[in-house]
Design an enzyme around this catalytic site. Structure first.
Site, PDB file in Angstrom:
ATOM      1  N   ASP A 151     -11.239   2.854   3.834  1.00  0.00           N
ATOM      2  CA  ASP A 151     -11.548   1.428   3.702  1.00  0.00           C
ATOM      3  C   ASP A 151     -13.058   1.216   3.514  1.00  0.00           C
ATOM      4  OD1 ASP A 151      -9.490  -0.487   3.722  1.00  0.00           O
ATOM      5  OD2 ASP A 151      -9.120  -0.212   5.866  1.00  0.00           O
ATOM      6  N   GLN A 156      -4.807  -1.601   9.521  1.00  0.00           N
ATOM      7  CA  GLN A 156      -4.708  -2.915   8.875  1.00  0.00           C
ATOM      8  C   GLN A 156      -5.318  -3.996   9.776  1.00  0.00           C
ATOM      9  OE1 GLN A 156      -3.710  -3.318   5.723  1.00  0.00           O
ATOM     10  NE2 GLN A 156      -4.051  -5.511   5.788  1.00  0.00           N
ATOM     11  N   LYS A 195       0.842  -1.202   0.000  1.00  0.00           N
ATOM     12  CA  LYS A 195       0.000   0.000   0.000  1.00  0.00           C
ATOM     13  C   LYS A 195       0.879   1.255   0.000  1.00  0.00           C
ATOM     14  CE  LYS A 195      -3.919  -2.314   2.133  1.00  0.00           C
ATOM     15  NZ  LYS A 195      -4.740  -2.638   3.306  1.00  0.00           N
TER      16      LYS A 195
HETATM   17  N1  GUN Z   1      -7.067  -6.828   5.842  1.00  0.00           N
HETATM   18  C1  GUN Z   1      -7.398  -7.540   4.748  1.00  0.00           C
HETATM   19  N2  GUN Z   1      -7.980  -6.744   3.822  1.00  0.00           N
HETATM   20  C2  GUN Z   1      -8.012  -5.500   4.343  1.00  0.00           C
HETATM   21  C3  GUN Z   1      -8.487  -4.258   3.857  1.00  0.00           C
HETATM   22  O1  GUN Z   1      -9.009  -4.119   2.755  1.00  0.00           O
HETATM   23  N3  GUN Z   1      -8.312  -3.199   4.703  1.00  0.00           N
HETATM   24  C4  GUN Z   1      -7.755  -3.324   5.928  1.00  0.00           C
HETATM   25  N4  GUN Z   1      -7.668  -2.234   6.684  1.00  0.00           N
HETATM   26  N5  GUN Z   1      -7.316  -4.473   6.405  1.00  0.00           N
HETATM   27  C5  GUN Z   1      -7.443  -5.553   5.613  1.00  0.00           C
END
Ligand code: GUN
Length: 284
Positions: free
Chosen positions: A120, A97, A53
């Site tokens: 998100d 996350q 990311k």
């Molecule tokens: N863990 C797995 N997929 C995601 C996501 O799209 N966002 C976040 N914050 N954590 C994740």
């Protein structure tokens, strides 16, 4: 029939060029879009996702800020940090996350994020907006899948979409988005009896159950569009999806591969959401 393989990597690359241009435009107006990422603990998959990311942010000119915590961190400390980030002008998006350690309730953490910075799309306000068809933040994976379908000029309206999987991150928002776009939607999951009775009727079949090769040729109607959200390891340790790609590709009209299908789109749509947040906050 042999299917067309949807090249998520190429589609994501094209979209990121567009995003980079949007970032340049914002910079001309004195705005540097910024994403704050909170990473808790030592989960290696989470570390990889976060690294990817941040790399994607850097490549498109988005500023990223990483805050790392040990797995023993308290909920209070995280919430205090989120409150601080909610008030920071150079932070437009906040992402925590997941998964978080067991002693932390993810609902409390997600609800601490300002809905205006919830890139998100996990905050209940944004979920509510999506359900009622209002503009808000939509989770990145379902948003990426809609983008892939648009890229192949697929008409969603009137189609029977079957979503296999009911997670808050993918299955539920995916089904809702498709419904908002006038598809007839069936939601199945790992406990559905006679799954093939539903999936066999799908014009559009989206699988997000997290089980290697869960859907085979017998589950798929001739000519269906098949989207595979899975990211698993097979018996030999090789990366594979929820769909038995080698067999299903003979019946589907379009299919996404794993890797190189949905995966690259998820981070791309996160970048798009950061830009949207930066614009909204600055009333552009
Ligand atoms: N863990 C797995 N997929 C995601 C996501 O799209 N966002 C976040 N914050 N954590 C994740």
């Amino acid at each position: 029939m042999s299917s067309v393989i949807i090249d998520g990597k190429a589609i994501a690359k094209k979209k990121r060029i567009e995003i980079k241009r949007k970032v340049e435009q914002l910079k001309i107006q004195g705005i540097i879009p910024g994403l704050a990422v909170i990473l808790v603990g030592e989960d290696s998959a989470s570390k990889t996702y976060v690294r990817n990311k941040q790399k994607a942010c850097m490549e498109t000119g988005i500023q990223s800020f990483l805050f790392e915590y040990e797995a023993s961190v308290t909920e209070t400390v995280l919430i205090e940090k989120i409150k601080e980030l909610n008030d920071k002008e150079d932070v437009h998006g906040i992402l925590v996350q997941l998964p978080l350690p067991k002693h932390i309730n993810p609902k409390n953490i997600i609800q601490a994020i300002s809905p205006d910075k919830d890139v998100d799309g996990f905050h209940p306000i944004n979920i509510g907006k999506m359900v009622s068809g209002e503009d808000g933040f939509v989770p990145c994976t379902p948003l990426g899948i809609i983008h892939l379908l648009n890229e192949i000029n697929y008409t969603i309206r009137g189609k029977h979409a079957v979503v296999v999987g009911r997670s808050n991150i993918v299955g539920k928002p995916m089904a809702q988005l498709l419904l908002n776009m006038d598809a007839t939607v069936t939601i199945c999951h790992s406990k559905t009896n006679q799954l093939e009775n539903y999936t066999k009727n799908a014009d559009l079949l989206i699988c997000a159950v997290g089980k290697a090769k869960f859907l085979g040729k017998n589950h798929v109607k001739d000519g269906a569009v098949v989207i595979d959200v899975g990211m698993n390891r097979d018996e030999t340790g090789k990366l594979c999806g929820d769909v038995d790609f080698n067999h299903v590709k003979d019946v589907a009209s379009y299919i996404t591969p794993v890797p190189g299908g949905v995966g690259p789109m998820t981070i791309t749509m996160l970048l798009e959401n950061v830009i949207k947040a930066a614009k909204n906050i600055n009333k552009i």
